[in-house]
Design an enzyme around this catalytic site. Structure first.
Site, PDB file in Angstrom:
ATOM      1  CD  GLU A   1       2.450   1.718   2.902  1.00 14.77           C
ATOM      2  OE1 GLU A   1       1.291   1.951   2.563  1.00 14.77           O
ATOM      3  OE2 GLU A   1       3.301   1.260   2.129  1.00 14.77           O
TER       4      GLU A   1
HETATM    5  C1  TNX Z   1       1.568   3.556  -0.389  1.00 15.77           C
HETATM    6  S1  TNX Z   1       2.866   6.134  -0.369  1.00 15.77           S
HETATM    7  C2  TNX Z   1       2.929   3.354  -0.422  1.00 15.77           C
HETATM    8  C3  TNX Z   1       3.524   2.577  -1.493  1.00 15.77           C
HETATM    9  C4  TNX Z   1       2.496   2.066  -2.456  1.00 15.77           C
HETATM   10  C5  TNX Z   1       1.472   3.135  -2.696  1.00 15.77           C
HETATM   11  C6  TNX Z   1       0.465   2.771  -3.723  1.00 15.77           C
HETATM   12  C7  TNX Z   1       3.936   5.331   0.373  1.00 15.77           C
HETATM   13  C8  TNX Z   1       4.987   6.066   1.011  1.00 15.77           C
HETATM   14  N1  TNX Z   1       3.813   3.991   0.406  1.00 15.77           N
HETATM   15  O1  TNX Z   1       4.269   1.498  -0.953  1.00 15.77           O
HETATM   16  O2  TNX Z   1       3.135   1.730  -3.642  1.00 15.77           O
HETATM   17  O3  TNX Z   1       0.823   3.387  -1.491  1.00 15.77           O
HETATM   18  O4  TNX Z   1      -0.336   3.874  -4.030  1.00 15.77           O
END
Ligand code: TNX
Length: 560
Positions: free
Chosen positions: A345
């Site tokens: 992300e």
């Molecule tokens: C996505 S899964 C994220 C996290 C959040 C999560 C909540 C991932 C690698 N990144 O930053 O906490 O969703 O479900």
């Protein structure tokens, strides 16, 4: 004796945690109600399901006050013997001395022996229960440790009691030969969104050990908090660690705290995988060192739950000095082979800059001597020797990840819609997310890690991991409520042969663990699709009653 060997009756809960104290008392009452009459355990009633089970109803064994644990004169074997005796002493009240022997024989007790058995591999074991004693054999101490976890499950649920119980301690006769399907079986705890102190983490390690998981992934840094002391950049922890989601105080692990976690895990044959999430999810680092920010201005702390807005400047050399210093220190503190660099992300970093950043960080990791792990978003970057991608997609169609695998990457499977323990069980689950759907126990269980992502062959799958993100998870009881009963489902996918996969059988075996958790003071979700034993009253941790406040740290400080 570890943190989970204590029951709520023994907790010294202060008055400002009424919800947690209430929960604990209710769980203790539940436990009391469950002790009589004991449900007989069958040899196959083990989670995760063993590879081979050969019951012999004529060969039950009864543990008595005269029983001893006999171990070969080897420190690592003795350590497993001591751990097993420590697990069995509180409920039985038996002395269970641990005795050295050159060739340990059961002789009315439990014998642990290392044997030359290539078929058992690095983690397998053989367990024989006969009227004159129990014998666990393995090629390694880890195998003996996992065998001891099986033995524990074969005793009546009252074995989880922290105080002596009048019980006939029968073990069902026969033999089990067992070894894992996958080398990597893990769970992740996000200690960044809400901080969890050392006692909570040690208790989580105990939960993993029960179900033969062998990796604890710690998500140590995120926008809301930096949770590990770094000597060369001290403000990361002191400034960056002082907040969390909501208005809690945050916190961080000192180097000694982290060493203690790593050592406690190692004693339970669990490898800690530290994650420093880069280049995104770095807002807390920026609050401590504005020089890392694209505009060189330190922002105010962030205590919300959004993702994807922060990043360290990939165009600045200072950023790579920071990354090398941090990863160097974490690598030096971590005995295990893995260093997780996150990579998820980073929405504000353009694709080319992102790939170049990841490639450079992969080289920094290689320089520390560790093997790099990253969320599957790092797939487009060039291959690095041995690199592992942690896949958290939700569709099973991911050509970019499949291509990285063709270029040499291996995969840890954490599909968001099956393995994410922060997803709600049902619409009325009081905490958790639902962006990847609702995950009831069956959904957590019914998928195959070896055949989940199109174009990724089984031999590229290193294993499975169940992540618990903690934006809405604030206390130990809430961690357990999200873990149980789904963590055992993921553990079974990681350990048991595919031929043993069977929802109806799993559901029945799992049901017998409810009384164990109640007796041990472990909160859990009384999932309606599991046939919990009839004598099981509505467990304390029903959605309406799980505490929403954070419990006090050290409420049940482990004696270990
Ligand atoms: C996505 S899964 C994220 C996290 C959040 C999560 C909540 C991932 C690698 N990144 O930053 O906490 O969703 O479900």
């Amino acid at each position: 004796m570890g943190p989970d060997d204590r029951a709520p009756g023994h907790l010294d809960l202060p008055a400002h945690a009424p919800a947690a104290a209430e929960l604990a008392r209710a769980a203790a009452r539940t436990a009391g109600d469950l002790l009589a009459p004991p449900t007989p355990v069958r040899l196959g009633d083990v989670v995760p399901a063993p590879e081979l089970v050969a019951p012999d109803p004529a060969a039950d064994f009864v543990l008595t006050a005269e029983s001893a644990v006999r171990v070969s004169a080897d420190d690592a074997v003795r350590a497993v013997g001591e751990q097993l005796a420590a697990l069995l002493r509180p409920a039985t009240g038996f002395p269970l001395p641990v005795a050295d022997a050159t060739r340990p024989e059961p002789a009315g007790g439990i014998a642990l022996a290392l044997v030359d058995a290539a078929d058992l591999g690095a983690e397998g074991y053989r367990l024989d229960v006969a009227p004159d004693g129990v014998r666990i054999e393995a090629a390694t101490p880890a195998g003996l440790f996992f065998g001891a976890q099986t033995l524990r499950q074969l005793l009546p649920a009252a074995i989880e009691s922290p105080t002596p119980v009048a019980e006939r301690w029968t073990l069902p006769g026969g033999s089990i030969t067992d070894r894992p399907r996958f080398a990597y079986r893990g769970a992740m705890l996000d200690v960044a969104r809400h901080f969890f102190g050392v006692p909570d983490v040690l208790r989580v390690i105990d939960h993993l050990a029960r179900y033969k998981l062998n990796h604890l992934h710690l998500h140590l840094t995120d926008d809301q908090g930096w949770r590990i002391a770094v000597d060369s950049w001290p403000r990361l922890a002191t400034v960056g660690g002082a907040f969390e989601v909501g208005d809690g105080p945050g916190g961080h692990y000192t180097r000694d705290d982290y060493r203690r976690i790593v050592a406690y895990a190692a004693q339970r044959h669990i490898t800690v995988v530290p994650e420093i999430d880069l280049p995104g999810h770095t807002h807390a680092a920026l609050t401590a060192y504005g020089e890392l920010a694209p505009d060189r201005v330190a922002p105010a702390p962030y205590t919300g739950a959004e993702v994807g807005f922060s990043y360290v400047d990939p165009a600045s050399e200072r950023t790579y000095e920071f990354v090398a210093d941090v990863l160097g220190e974490i690598a030096a503190l971590t005995p295990g082979p893995w260093l997780h660099i996150g990579g998820d992300e980073a929405f504000k970093v353009l694709p080319d800059a992102y790939a170049a950043f990841v490639e450079r960080v992969q080289r920094i990791v290689a320089d520390t001597g560790k093997t790099v792990v990253g969320w599957h978003q790092i797939a487009p970057a060039g291959h690095a020797d041995g690199r592992v991608l942690q896949w958290w997609g939700t569709t099973g169609e991911d050509p970019v990840t499949a291509d990285a695998v063709r270029r040499g990457a291996r995969l840890i499977l954490s599909p968001g819609n099956h393995a994410y323990l922060d997803m709600k069980y049902a619409p009325d689950t009081p905490i958790g997310h639902d962006w990847a759907g609702l995950i009831d126990v069956r959904r957590a269980y019914d998928w195959d890690p070896a055949a989940h992502v199109a174009g990724v062959p089984a031999d590229a799958v290193l294993g499975v991991e169940a992540p618990l993100w903690t934006e809405s998870v604030t206390s130990r009881a809430e961690v357990e409520f999200m873990f149980f009963p789904r963590l055992p489902a993921i553990a079974e996918l990681g350990w048991s042969p595919r031929a043993a996969h069977d929802w109806a059988g799993f559901r029945d075996r799992l049901a017998g663990h409810g009384p164990r958790w109640s007796t041990a003071g472990i909160a859990f979700h009384p999932a309606p699709e599991v046939p919990w034993p009839a004598e099981q009253p509505a467990p304390a941790a029903s959605p309406a009653t799980i505490p929403t406040q954070r419990g006090p740290e050290g409420a049940s400080a482990p004696s270990a």
